[in-house]
Design a protein around this motif. Structure first.
Motif, PDB file in Angstrom:
ATOM      1  N   GLN A 136       0.910  -1.278   0.009  1.00 34.93           N
ATOM      2  CA  GLN A 136      -0.041  -0.107  -0.068  1.00 34.93           C
ATOM      3  C   GLN A 136       1.042   1.293   0.024  1.00 34.93           C
ATOM      4  N   LEU A 137       0.594   2.383  -0.833  1.00 40.23           N
ATOM      5  CA  LEU A 137       1.488   3.399  -1.059  1.00 40.23           C
ATOM      6  C   LEU A 137       1.298   4.183   0.304  1.00 40.23           C
ATOM      7  N   PRO A 138       2.444   4.464   0.936  1.00 39.39           N
ATOM      8  CA  PRO A 138       2.463   5.358   2.120  1.00 39.39           C
ATOM      9  C   PRO A 138       2.353   6.718   1.811  1.00 39.39           C
ATOM     10  N   THR A 139       1.159   7.300   1.418  1.00 44.79           N
ATOM     11  CA  THR A 139       1.170   8.409   0.966  1.00 44.79           C
ATOM     12  C   THR A 139       0.543   9.542   1.981  1.00 44.79           C
ATOM     13  N   ASN A 140       0.106   9.073   3.104  1.00 41.94           N
ATOM     14  CA  ASN A 140      -0.453  10.127   4.010  1.00 41.94           C
ATOM     15  C   ASN A 140      -0.037   9.874   5.503  1.00 41.94           C
ATOM     16  N   ALA A 141       0.331  10.784   6.212  1.00 38.14           N
ATOM     17  CA  ALA A 141       0.292  10.743   7.500  1.00 38.14           C
ATOM     18  C   ALA A 141      -0.983  11.468   8.244  1.00 38.14           C
ATOM     19  N   GLN A 142      -1.679  10.549   8.932  1.00 38.09           N
ATOM     20  CA  GLN A 142      -2.844  10.976   9.530  1.00 38.09           C
ATOM     21  C   GLN A 142      -2.865  10.766  11.102  1.00 38.09           C
ATOM     22  N   PRO A 143      -2.367  12.024  11.979  1.00 38.45           N
ATOM     23  CA  PRO A 143      -2.716  11.684  13.431  1.00 38.45           C
ATOM     24  C   PRO A 143      -3.999  11.320  13.934  1.00 38.45           C
ATOM     25  N   GLN A 144      -3.972  10.520  14.841  1.00 38.27           N
ATOM     26  CA  GLN A 144      -5.375  10.079  15.406  1.00 38.27           C
ATOM     27  C   GLN A 144      -5.239  10.509  16.850  1.00 38.27           C
ATOM     28  N   SER A 145      -6.493  10.502  17.291  1.00 38.14           N
ATOM     29  CA  SER A 145      -6.707  10.706  18.863  1.00 38.14           C
ATOM     30  C   SER A 145      -6.202  12.198  19.305  1.00 38.14           C
ATOM     31  N   LEU A 146      -6.181  13.185  18.368  1.00 36.00           N
ATOM     32  CA  LEU A 146      -5.891  14.766  19.004  1.00 36.00           C
ATOM     33  C   LEU A 146      -7.150  15.077  19.632  1.00 36.00           C
ATOM     34  N   LEU A 147      -6.882  15.804  20.266  1.00 34.58           N
ATOM     35  CA  LEU A 147      -8.171  16.498  21.300  1.00 34.58           C
ATOM     36  C   LEU A 147      -8.732  17.759  20.756  1.00 34.58           C
ATOM     37  N   TYR A 148      -9.648  17.970  19.927  1.00 32.97           N
ATOM     38  CA  TYR A 148     -10.321  18.927  19.345  1.00 32.97           C
ATOM     39  C   TYR A 148     -11.298  19.475  20.652  1.00 32.97           C
ATOM     40  N   TYR A 149     -11.158  20.946  20.695  1.00 33.33           N
ATOM     41  CA  TYR A 149     -12.056  21.624  22.058  1.00 33.33           C
ATOM     42  C   TYR A 149     -12.792  22.627  21.759  1.00 33.33           C
ATOM     43  N   ASN A 150     -13.722  22.964  22.239  1.00 29.27           N
ATOM     44  CA  ASN A 150     -14.696  24.084  22.017  1.00 29.27           C
ATOM     45  C   ASN A 150     -14.256  25.207  23.019  1.00 29.27           C
ATOM     46  N   LYS A 151     -13.650  26.384  22.612  1.00 33.48           N
ATOM     47  CA  LYS A 151     -12.864  27.590  23.288  1.00 33.48           C
ATOM     48  C   LYS A 151     -13.790  28.047  24.164  1.00 33.48           C
ATOM     49  N   ALA A 268     -20.345  18.461  23.406  1.00 31.62           N
ATOM     50  CA  ALA A 268     -19.446  18.206  24.411  1.00 31.62           C
ATOM     51  C   ALA A 268     -18.403  19.259  24.300  1.00 31.62           C
ATOM     52  N   ALA A 269     -17.367  19.242  25.238  1.00 30.28           N
ATOM     53  CA  ALA A 269     -16.358  20.383  25.071  1.00 30.28           C
ATOM     54  C   ALA A 269     -15.059  19.984  24.326  1.00 30.28           C
ATOM     55  N   MET A 270     -14.925  18.566  24.371  1.00 27.26           N
ATOM     56  CA  MET A 270     -13.704  18.022  23.640  1.00 27.26           C
ATOM     57  C   MET A 270     -14.065  16.931  22.662  1.00 27.26           C
ATOM     58  N   TYR A 271     -13.463  16.633  21.825  1.00 25.27           N
ATOM     59  CA  TYR A 271     -13.663  15.801  20.549  1.00 25.27           C
ATOM     60  C   TYR A 271     -12.567  15.066  20.098  1.00 25.27           C
ATOM     61  N   PRO A 272     -12.075  13.690  20.786  1.00 23.27           N
ATOM     62  CA  PRO A 272     -11.162  12.914  20.377  1.00 23.27           C
ATOM     63  C   PRO A 272     -11.393  12.578  18.917  1.00 23.27           C
ATOM     64  N   MET A 273     -10.478  12.993  17.843  1.00 20.31           N
ATOM     65  CA  MET A 273     -10.720  12.483  16.572  1.00 20.31           C
ATOM     66  C   MET A 273      -9.284  12.678  15.682  1.00 20.31           C
ATOM     67  N   GLY A 274      -9.460  12.418  14.391  1.00 22.67           N
ATOM     68  CA  GLY A 274      -8.035  12.371  13.650  1.00 22.67           C
ATOM     69  C   GLY A 274      -8.004  13.704  12.972  1.00 22.67           C
ATOM     70  N   SER A 275      -6.873  13.844  12.377  1.00 26.38           N
ATOM     71  CA  SER A 275      -6.561  15.282  11.712  1.00 26.38           C
ATOM     72  C   SER A 275      -7.612  15.525  10.855  1.00 26.38           C
ATOM     73  N   TRP A 276      -8.435  14.713  10.283  1.00 23.39           N
ATOM     74  CA  TRP A 276      -9.098  15.347   9.008  1.00 23.39           C
ATOM     75  C   TRP A 276     -10.363  16.156   9.767  1.00 23.39           C
ATOM     76  N   PHE A 277     -10.404  16.212  10.847  1.00 19.30           N
ATOM     77  CA  PHE A 277     -11.599  16.964  11.601  1.00 19.30           C
ATOM     78  C   PHE A 277     -11.070  18.643  11.279  1.00 19.30           C
ATOM     79  N   ALA A 278      -9.650  18.812  11.360  1.00 16.40           N
ATOM     80  CA  ALA A 278      -9.320  20.181  11.307  1.00 16.40           C
ATOM     81  C   ALA A 278      -9.820  20.882   9.900  1.00 16.40           C
ATOM     82  N   THR A 279      -9.845  20.047   8.904  1.00 11.42           N
ATOM     83  CA  THR A 279     -10.150  20.688   7.790  1.00 11.42           C
ATOM     84  C   THR A 279     -11.654  20.706   7.702  1.00 11.42           C
ATOM     85  N   SER A 280     -12.294  19.969   8.320  1.00 17.04           N
ATOM     86  CA  SER A 280     -13.891  19.972   8.426  1.00 17.04           C
ATOM     87  C   SER A 280     -14.289  21.389   9.196  1.00 17.04           C
TER      88      SER A 280
END
Length: 430
Positions: A136-151, A268-280
């Motif tokens: 499988q082509l190692p095309t992307n790095a996608q961090p998982q389990s980052l904590l996105y939060y409602n400031k 909720a205040a925090m959302y554990p998710m992968g880096s794709w949520f940032a562009t969302s």
């Protein structure tokens, strides 16, 4: 648990194979009268990756690969690896597949190998290797389990700084709950059980993989099992969060799409998710400002579970394997396609020399900075249940892990019970 899961998969297999037969008319490649090879390509659609994005990229890359015509297939849910296995079991393995775990397929001789020469332009050319070979082509790095939060929620609860240690994280959760705010959003409903694992992957990254990156290899060799003290300690942290009432109680009944919608609506205040949520967020801002931080560890090290892979695989039985590989390689080299997926899904492209568009949004840039610091600090770890290659657990083990995670989140299982269930499920797969 094992029998229930296998029964559910068997039923799903019959259903999806019937649908595949009706919808696609089979997945084998054919040659048209003009000599063009018609190849099937398995994709998946999410709120970030709609059909229009795939269609435009397929058309663009196909134009650069003379002699190929792509017929798109769409996974009926986000579990594309299980769906690909279902297709393979009836001789319908697609010619080209996007982000399907190659384990099982590769060992069975079903995938074509990419050569070192073909991989020379990738930053991590051996990522996901199976017996030293790349399928499988190692095309992307996608961090998982980052904590996105409602400031806004953090401000309402009087929280001035994001937590970096586990003790600070517990204090943050306590302050949020005291302010009437649910601390942590979780998911995992319906067929989207993958959304259940991100909190668990966070603590396994900090308490297990950071100290022992070969933990999965030791599981596979029999040197360790899931009752290992470090793994149980990590799992106890999630059980503790559940017992303290820090998870969104309705979360594990929500699909992935509804999970994201709920956080955007203030569930909720925090959302554990992968880096794709940032562009969302950058592409469709919620009514509050969102920040990000790495999963807290006991000593304050910013740990980032990560998967580098996510690219295309090619069937070893494609009518023209070299042409299919050429399409897969061209897909990763095409700047417009890479930009489109970076902008839509927050991928960190690992092709040498690639730079994301300069106008990427602030949350993407914040997320990328967290990942790059972890790379520099040596605190990037495998992502539990999402690992691939020789250092990954069997692909068939992923769904049971996710289903057990739901029990952990909703408090119906404790750490000891979960560890035993994992051992039982793993033994049943051998």
């Amino acid at each position: 648990m094992a029998a229930r899961w296998r029964g559910a998969v068997a039923a799903a297999t019959l259903t999806t194979l019937a649908l595949a037969g009706c919808a696609s008319g089979g997945t084998s490649a054919e040659s048209s009268s003009d000599g063009t090879a018609e190849m099937t390509m398995l994709t998946f659609e999410t709120p970030n990756l709609p059909a229009s994005l795939w269609d435009s990229a397929i058309a663009r890359v196909s134009a650069k690969v003379p002699g190929i015509k792509i017929k798109k297939l769409v996974t009926p849910n986000v579990d594309r690896t299980t769906y690909a296995k279902q297709l393979a079991s009836s001789g319908q393995l697609p010619d080209i597949m996007m982000a399907v775990n190659p384990q099982g397929f590769a060992e069975g001789g079903q995938l074509a190998e990419f050569t070192p020469e073909e991989l020379k332009d990738y930053a991590s050319p051996q990522s996901g290797a199976i017996n030293g070979k790349i399928y499988q082509l190692p095309t992307n790095a996608q961090p998982q389990s980052l904590l996105y939060y409602n400031k806004d929620d953090f401000a309402k609860a009087g929280i001035g700084e994001v937590p970096t240690t586990w003790a600070e994280f517990l204090d943050t959760c306590a302050k949020l709950k005291a302010a009437g705010i649910t601390p942590i959003a979780v998911g995992g409903g319906g067929q989207d059980t993958f959304a259940s694992v991100y909190s668990w992957a966070g603590v396994v990254g900090t308490d297990v993989f950071l100290q022992d990156a070969d933990f999965d290899k030791e599981i596979k060799s029999g040197a360790k099992n899931f009752t290992d003290p470090a793994f149980v300690k990590a799992t106890e942290k999630i059980a503790q969060l559940s017992k303290l009432g820090y998870f969104d109680e309705e979360g594990t009944s929500r699909s992935y799409a509804d999970h994201e919608k709920a956080f955007r609506a203030g569930s909720a205040a925090m959302y554990p998710m992968g880096s794709w949520f940032a562009t969302s967020v950058d592409n469709d801002k919620p009514p509050f400002e969102v920040g990000a931080f790495a999963w807290p560890s006991d000593d304050g090290k910013a740990v980032v579970p990560n998967l580098t892979g996510g690219g295309m695989s090619v069937s070893a039985k494609a009518e023209n394997v070299e042409l299919a590989k050429k399409f897969a390689l061209e897909w990763t080299k095409d700047k417009e396609t890479a930009d489109a997926f970076t902008e839509a899904d927050g991928t960190f492209n690992t092709v040498a020399g690639y730079k994301p568009p300069a106008d990427m949004g602030p949350l993407f840039k914040e997320t990328l900075a967290i990942y790059e610091k972890a790379v520099k600090d040596g605190t990037v770890t495998p992502a539990f249940s999402i690992e691939q290659g020789d250092n990954g657990l069997p692909a068939e083990f992923t769904v049971p892990i996710q289903q057990i995670a739901v029990e952990l989140l909703d408090g119906t299982s404790d750490a000891a019970t979960v560890a035993k269930k994992l051992n039982d499920e793993y033994a049943a797969l051998q």
